[in-house]
Motif scaffolding. Sequence first.
Motif, short mmCIF file in Angstrom:
data_model
loop_
_atom_site.label_atom_id
_atom_site.label_comp_id
_atom_site.label_asym_id
_atom_site.label_seq_id
_atom_site.Cartn_x
_atom_site.Cartn_y
_atom_site.Cartn_z
N ILE A 1 0.85 -1.19 0.00
CA ILE A 1 0.00 0.00 0.00
C ILE A 1 0.89 1.24 0.00
CG2 ILE A 1 -1.74 1.26 1.33
CD1 ILE A 1 -2.71 -1.44 2.37
N ASN B 1 -1.97 5.95 1.55
CA ASN B 1 -3.05 5.04 1.95
C ASN B 1 -2.71 4.26 3.22
OD1 ASN B 1 -4.69 5.76 -0.20
ND2 ASN B 1 -3.79 4.27 -1.57
N SER B 2 -1.43 3.97 3.43
CA SER B 2 -1.07 3.27 4.67
C SER B 2 -1.30 4.18 5.87
CB SER B 2 0.39 2.81 4.63
OG SER B 2 1.27 3.90 4.75
#
Length: 567
Positions: free
Chosen positions: A323, A327-328
Amino acid sequence: MESIAQTENSTTNKHASGLEGQQRNYSRRETILTMVGVLLIMLLASLDQTIVSTAMPHIISELRGFDRYTWVTTAYLLTSTIMVPIYGKLSDMYGRKSIFLAGIILFLTGSALCGMSPSMNALIGFRAFQGLGAAALLPIAMAVVGDLFTPRERGKWQGVTGAVFGLSSVIGPAVGGWITENSNWRWVFYVNLPIGLLALVVLIFLMPSLSGKGKNVSIDYLGATLLIIGTVPLMLGFTWAGSTYSWLSPQVLGLLALAGLALAAFVIVETHKERTDKQPIIDPSLFRNKIFVISVLITMTTNMSLFGSIFFLPLFAQGILGISATNSGLLLSPLMLTLVCSSIVSGQIVSRQGKYKLIAIIGMAISVCGAAMLLRLNIHSNASDLWLAMVVIGFGMGFGVSFYTLIVQNAIPDKIGQSTSALTFFRQIGSTVALAAMGSIMTTTYQPAFHNAIPAATRQALPTHIITIFDNPNILLSPETQSLVSKQFSVLGAQGMATYQLLLNAVKIGLAQGIHNTFILSLSFMLGGLILVFFLEDKPLRGREAVEKKPGQDMAESDSHSSSYTR
């Protein structure tokens, strides 16, 4: 404790404030302006933690410091931990405002230096400097809330303070990820500057001074020195053990022995200073209070579990699940949002009922379930598996560990600054030890697990220097490195690319195993917290109505409370 009764018996004026009246009646304007400054400081401190955590995988990739991955945070915790009880005592003596100002200036200077770091070692050093200021932020902010409101009122204010942490939990990871992918990681530190400067303006021009004890105060230089000499080797010993040196090496044993001697001397000195009324940094009598001791142990163990989980989740998301940094960072939002929401709800319940033990037990049990769910994560997991575990952990932690500051302040109302900072001190000691232990477990687990994941035939066919390229899982965090290495394998055609993918998968297996082992340790800490919470005394929270009591009534209650404090 005897000091409470002595304080109330000393003069009529002192009694007017009373045991139950530690909260002076500030005007509405003073209260609101003070809380604005407190909330800005909380936002500053919590944003720094969430932004930097998300950006760390990219930072260690660019500065080539996977072997020092945990050190960036360990150095920060090291210095901030040492300074917490010192700041707490000074704020009780000289007032909160001046300590806030000093802490923010140091913190902002450290932030600017971190952003200019030319190497991994420089970043570690500047994070240590930044921690010197960070120690004054959250602990004293919570002490200020203790000055302004009674324990039952503080439960309601968890909604407001929780909203700040909720805002930072959503904005921080997203901003950290966006900066990492679209700008330069150095801005994750520079972003502290505008918020910090705004907080400085509020503190200087708007916040009234919360006065300390005033004259006839002295700084415990000997106690501070012994605390530093004891704390630094202790945390360094745990950090180096199992990674840089073996657990039974002379270096580690020497550090732990030095820490033990210094801390033993610290206890002796502080005990003597308290008996002679010479204002020690940490009053040993705090540990005669059962509520304080159990609260310290619970916050240490649970924070060790939560801190370890949060720190390694972005690494799992970026390294194993592939990811992006942005997004992480957003993946952490479910954990933090559920933590904040359940904290707000639990705060309202505690404030209305005046009791906390049942809620703490329920929250801790839920947290254990969430920590156990992390053990299911592997290279075949997806974002939903990670998201579900974080929601459960966040919900449980919000109910189970969000109000121990309130509990301690309620149990020791005459030492709010000192007890709050002491609680934070031991919590951060636990976080540092846990992070060091988990980092050691992850790095020592990775290489054996990586090599075991490579088929024997492939391992024998490939030259050693080729396999060595993958001995560092940094390759999972750097698309540029992956592109460069894959081009070298592509020269060998389809078989070369198949071998490359096989090695890359082995890297993921090794990293996943290392992180899995940290989650095992995290679960064990959480189970310890669940056991401890059953020993917590459910002392009713004091309310504002106590201030209205007649002197005779208040004195009688003080005597009955004093005996319970010394149990």
